[in-house]
Design an enzyme around this catalytic site. Sequence first.
Site, PDB file in Angstrom:
ATOM      1  N   GLU A  21     -42.396 -44.756  75.424  1.00 50.96           N
ATOM      2  CA  GLU A  21     -43.678 -44.537  76.123  1.00 50.96           C
ATOM      3  C   GLU A  21     -43.689 -45.225  77.488  1.00 50.96           C
ATOM      4  OE1 GLU A  21     -46.141 -45.782  72.842  1.00 50.96           O
ATOM      5  OE2 GLU A  21     -45.377 -44.042  71.749  1.00 50.96           O
ATOM      6  N   GLY A  81     -43.590 -40.559  66.284  1.00 46.83           N
ATOM      7  CA  GLY A  81     -44.942 -40.051  66.041  1.00 46.83           C
ATOM      8  C   GLY A  81     -45.003 -38.578  65.679  1.00 46.83           C
ATOM      9  N   SER A 127     -40.980 -42.192  63.047  1.00 48.89           N
ATOM     10  CA  SER A 127     -41.546 -41.638  61.816  1.00 48.89           C
ATOM     11  C   SER A 127     -41.031 -42.314  60.543  1.00 48.89           C
ATOM     12  CB  SER A 127     -41.324 -40.119  61.772  1.00 48.89           C
ATOM     13  OG  SER A 127     -41.985 -39.516  62.877  1.00 48.89           O
ATOM     14  N   ASN A 175     -44.907 -52.000  65.689  1.00 46.75           N
ATOM     15  CA  ASN A 175     -45.421 -51.813  67.054  1.00 46.75           C
ATOM     16  C   ASN A 175     -46.792 -51.155  66.950  1.00 46.75           C
ATOM     17  OD1 ASN A 175     -45.941 -51.129  69.693  1.00 46.75           O
ATOM     18  ND2 ASN A 175     -44.373 -49.531  69.819  1.00 46.75           N
ATOM     19  N   HIS A 186     -39.464 -49.200  75.674  1.00 37.20           N
ATOM     20  CA  HIS A 186     -39.990 -48.237  74.695  1.00 37.20           C
ATOM     21  C   HIS A 186     -40.145 -46.881  75.374  1.00 37.20           C
ATOM     22  CE1 HIS A 186     -42.783 -46.182  72.031  1.00 37.20           C
ATOM     23  NE2 HIS A 186     -42.296 -46.957  71.092  1.00 37.20           N
ATOM     24  N   GLU A 190     -34.421 -45.095  68.939  1.00 39.60           N
ATOM     25  CA  GLU A 190     -35.605 -44.295  68.645  1.00 39.60           C
ATOM     26  C   GLU A 190     -35.476 -42.936  69.327  1.00 39.60           C
ATOM     27  OE1 GLU A 190     -39.181 -46.886  67.592  1.00 39.60           O
ATOM     28  OE2 GLU A 190     -39.115 -46.837  69.771  1.00 39.60           O
ATOM     29  N   LYS A 230     -48.876 -50.673  69.343  1.00 38.30           N
ATOM     30  CA  LYS A 230     -49.242 -49.963  70.578  1.00 38.30           C
ATOM     31  C   LYS A 230     -50.663 -50.372  71.018  1.00 38.30           C
ATOM     32  CE  LYS A 230     -46.152 -46.336  69.090  1.00 38.30           C
ATOM     33  NZ  LYS A 230     -45.714 -44.967  69.196  1.00 38.30           N
TER      34      LYS A 230
HETATM   35  C1  PEP Z   1     -42.547 -46.218  67.948  1.00 39.98           C
HETATM   36  O1  PEP Z   1     -43.324 -45.788  68.781  1.00 39.98           O
HETATM   37  O2  PEP Z   1     -41.832 -47.210  68.199  1.00 39.98           O
HETATM   38  C2  PEP Z   1     -42.463 -45.511  66.669  1.00 39.98           C
HETATM   39  C3  PEP Z   1     -41.368 -45.632  65.970  1.00 39.98           C
HETATM   40  O3  PEP Z   1     -43.535 -44.740  66.306  1.00 39.98           O
HETATM   41  P1  PEP Z   1     -43.723 -43.925  64.908  1.00 39.98           P
HETATM   42  O4  PEP Z   1     -43.306 -44.834  63.803  1.00 39.98           O
HETATM   43  O5  PEP Z   1     -45.178 -43.591  64.884  1.00 39.98           O
HETATM   44  O6  PEP Z   1     -42.842 -42.726  65.003  1.00 39.98           O
END
Ligand code: PEP
Length: 257
Positions: free
Chosen positions: A101, A177, A217, A12, A99, A171, A14
């Site tokens: 966000e 992040g 992460s 992803n 997601h 997630e 973003k």
């Molecule tokens: C995400 O936003 O779907 C995600 C997993 O981000 P990150 O890998 O940066 O934690």
Amino acid sequence: MSHLRKKVIAANWKMNMTASEVTAYLTNFLEEIKTVLAVDVILIPSFTSLPKSSELLALIPGIYLGAQNISSHDKGAFTGEISAAMLRDLFVRYVLIGHSERRHLFGETNDLIHAKIAIAHRHEIRPILCIGETLEERLAGKEKQVLEQQLREALTGFSLEQLANTIVAYEPVWAIGTGKTPTLDQAEESHLFIRSTLAQLSNSTTAQKIRLQYGGSVTPANTREFLSAPNIDGVLVGSASLDPRTFAQIFLQAQHA
Ligand code: PEP
């Protein structure tokens, strides 16, 4: 992960990378990975990079294009929205829905998420439904309650085939992040809980077909460990997918997991 389910890793990106940058990325990534056999790869650029990505990936088996969002409406007076038909026209096969966000920064509710999943299925685009608890919810011991509600409200009323064609990405919001991750046991416990909730929403045969991803992460260093869990079938990667070499390493780790 089970032999019934093919592993699936997703990137992803973003709101990062212009279409020209994505072109350079894909050239590098394809050079690094060479073959795609044991793992499905889903690349999820922003809308403006979809046409070019679609052209470049057209003849490559095992690498699929995903979108980061989809309108819950078919067409019409919805300025700024992108419809399922527009995505299909570009050979988009997957779409991220819900997601964290989108839920937290853009106020997406489970009802809206349900409508988006419905329209994606109608157009044969496979949804990647993202769910996960906040830190506050986990500290209050409510994570299972939150996951169950997110699953029930997003996935009630779909056919067994539609459910089997859905990916669910777990997630935890506190892991996105942040560099923080759940332990392997915590991650497996959540994925197992998700699969048993999915069995209640469908049946156990269907729930065994649904691919579950862990996201939050993920790096080349922890990919294999997450994929060693029986109920984790793939990873959804944000930050570490922005560099083609790093994401290629995640792919290689997944191939050997
Ligand atoms: C995400 O936003 O779907 C995600 C997993 O981000 P990150 O890998 O940066 O934690």
